[in-house]
Design a protein around this motif. Structure first.
Motif, PDB file in Angstrom:
ATOM      1  N   ASN A  75      12.427  -2.483   7.515  1.00 48.91           N
ATOM      2  CA  ASN A  75      11.063  -2.392   8.038  1.00 48.91           C
ATOM      3  C   ASN A  75      10.110  -1.696   7.071  1.00 48.91           C
ATOM      4  N   LYS A  77       8.010  -2.645   4.742  1.00 51.98           N
ATOM      5  CA  LYS A  77       6.636  -3.164   4.633  1.00 51.98           C
ATOM      6  C   LYS A  77       5.799  -2.713   5.821  1.00 51.98           C
ATOM      7  N   SER A  78       6.375  -2.800   7.006  1.00 49.67           N
ATOM      8  CA  SER A  78       5.658  -2.375   8.211  1.00 49.67           C
ATOM      9  C   SER A  78       5.369  -0.882   8.177  1.00 49.67           C
ATOM     10  N   ILE A  80       5.111   1.165   5.528  1.00 52.05           N
ATOM     11  CA  ILE A  80       4.080   1.470   4.524  1.00 52.05           C
ATOM     12  C   ILE A  80       2.702   1.080   5.052  1.00 52.05           C
ATOM     13  N   GLY A  81       2.621  -0.065   5.751  1.00 45.44           N
ATOM     14  CA  GLY A  81       1.359  -0.485   6.351  1.00 45.44           C
ATOM     15  C   GLY A  81       0.866   0.518   7.384  1.00 45.44           C
ATOM     16  N   THR A 282      16.927   2.342   6.543  1.00 42.49           N
ATOM     17  CA  THR A 282      15.461   2.373   6.499  1.00 42.49           C
ATOM     18  C   THR A 282      14.939   3.792   6.394  1.00 42.49           C
ATOM     19  N   SER A 286      12.257   5.706   4.001  1.00 41.39           N
ATOM     20  CA  SER A 286      10.901   5.890   4.535  1.00 41.39           C
ATOM     21  C   SER A 286      10.514   7.360   4.709  1.00 41.39           C
TER      22      SER A 286
END
Length: 410
Positions: A75, A77-78, A80-81, A282, A286
């Motif tokens: 996840n 990309k989500s 970081i967005g 993840t 993250s």
């Protein structure tokens, strides 16, 4: 004695930390002259967290990347967005609040020996040099951008390694994780020392003259934590966000408030992610990444103090410039960890947008250091707790899209 110790460990960590806080307050009021032997517990606790965090990040990220198989979904990309969106919105909230509650400052001196970055190019340059830092030097100086870079590259290189090598890496990762749990179990004693030191060393009288500025800063941070963040979470998971928000604030934010270090709070956040049963592949990436780029609190500090200087000097600001400030604050905040002095030293960069001289901007930085006792604590609590919040949000959003039930315990 052994039974008493076992019963103490059965009590939740948050309750034990609250006990430590109360004892710290009592000691500060009763024996304020005992600084040397009480405050040392806080220094040792923060020192232990800072010592173990770089090694933890290196091995956890390396292990997670080395295990990753082609086509395996994460996840990132989500996440970081979500980091980027929340940091920008935090800057925007601070800009709006500064116009609704304008603050003027009595500027002082006292920041002449500080050297702020000369522009956004210098911030990016610092980040790039941190990326290519020597790995040993990165570990010694806790350069998390450099540590992350080397961990990712080594993890990619180890993806083709044999199983015995990967198992050895996993064993090291698990051993360091156990060390972290031992350190975190000492949090109540550490928090006791930190609370004692804060009360004895930093009286609240110095903050009275800057009360309005502090109220705007802290008010913005509370608004982001309790309104903006829950809205973002709800949009993604479509269920009541507050159990997750309060859990992150309670178990991550409280510790971050007293340690005043996102890096030192990385082990705490890792443990919380484990309790939330999140994907280790993840969150092992993250969480340390969030400690370097997820800086909503820093965006608020930069925006509020910059506009305080603007209001003090009587400079008129249009809507377009205010929006540019929100973007600049978000981008600068993401680079705050690569600049000595953190978010406060990025204020002159934002002030330059309004043509404010560096001499005046550095006086605003000095004001920031005066209120830093409260400002930096609240900023770190918001930054660090939202690292877990958005890591969990991305995973719960993925489960919702897959039709799986999302249950969040308070």
């Amino acid at each position: 004695m052994k039974n008493l110790f076992l019963k103490w460990n059965e009590v939740s960590l948050v309750k034990r930390i609250l006990v430590g806080m109360i004892i710290g307050i009592i000691f500060a009021l009763a024996i304020p002259d005992a600084t040397k032997w009480v405050s040392i517990f806080g220094s040792l606790f923060v020192g232990a967290l800072k010592a173990v965090a770089p090694v933890l990040v290196l091995f956890l990220v390396m292990h997670a990347i080395s295990k990753h198989r082609t086509g395996q979904q994460t996840n990132m990309k989500s996440i970081i967005g979500l980091y980027a969106a929340s940091t920008f919105l935090a800057g925007l909230v601070a800009v709006v609040a500064s116009f609704i509650f304008p603050v003027s400052l009595t500027l002082t001196s006292g920041a002449d020996d500080l050297t702020p970055p000369g522009g956004i190019v210098e911030v990016l340059r610092t980040l790039l040099f941190n990326i290519v830092d020597n790995p040993v030097n990165a570990l010694i100086n806790a350069n998390y951008i450099g540590i992350l870079t080397w961990a990712i590259l080594l993890g990619i290189a180890l993806r083709s390694a044999n199983d015995s090598t990967k198992n050895l890496l996993e064993s090291f990762s698990n051993a360091i994780s156990q060390l972290v749990k031992w350190v975190i179990s000492l949090a109540p004693i550490g928090i006791m020392g930190l609370v004692y030191d804060a009360i004895v060393t930093n009286g609240l009288s110095a903050l009275l003259d800057y009360g309005k500025l502090l109220l705007v800063l802290v008010g913005c941070m509370f608004f982001v934590a309790l309104v903006v963040n829950p809205i973002i979470v709800y949009v993604n998971i479509r269920t009541n966000p507050y159990p997750l928000v309060f859990k992150c604030l309670k178990e991550s934010g409280i510790t971050a408030f007293f340690t005043r270090s996102s890096a030192a709070n990385i082990p705490v956040n890792m443990t919380l992610c484990e309790k939330l049963d999140l994907d280790k592949d993840t969150y092992s990436v993250s969480i340390p990444l969030g400690a370097t780029i997820n800086m909503a609190g820093a965006a608020i500090t930069i925006s509020v103090l910059t506009l305080a200087a603007v209001h003090t000097l009587g400079i008129q600001v249009d809507i377009g410039t205010a929006l540019i400030l929100s973007v600049l604050a978000a981008v600068s905040a993401a680079g705050a960890s690569g600049v000595a002095g953190g978010s406060l030293l990025l204020i002159p960069l934002a002030c330059s947008l309004f043509g404010i001289s560096n001499d005046v901007a550095m006086q605003v930085v000095a004001v920031g250091f005066i209120i830093g006792v409260v400002q930096d604590s609240c900023e770190t609590a918001l930054n660090s707790s939202s690292d877990v919040l958005y890591t969990a949000t991305a995973e719960y959003a993925k489960k919702r899209k897959e039709g799986k039930a999302v249950k969040i315990s308070a």
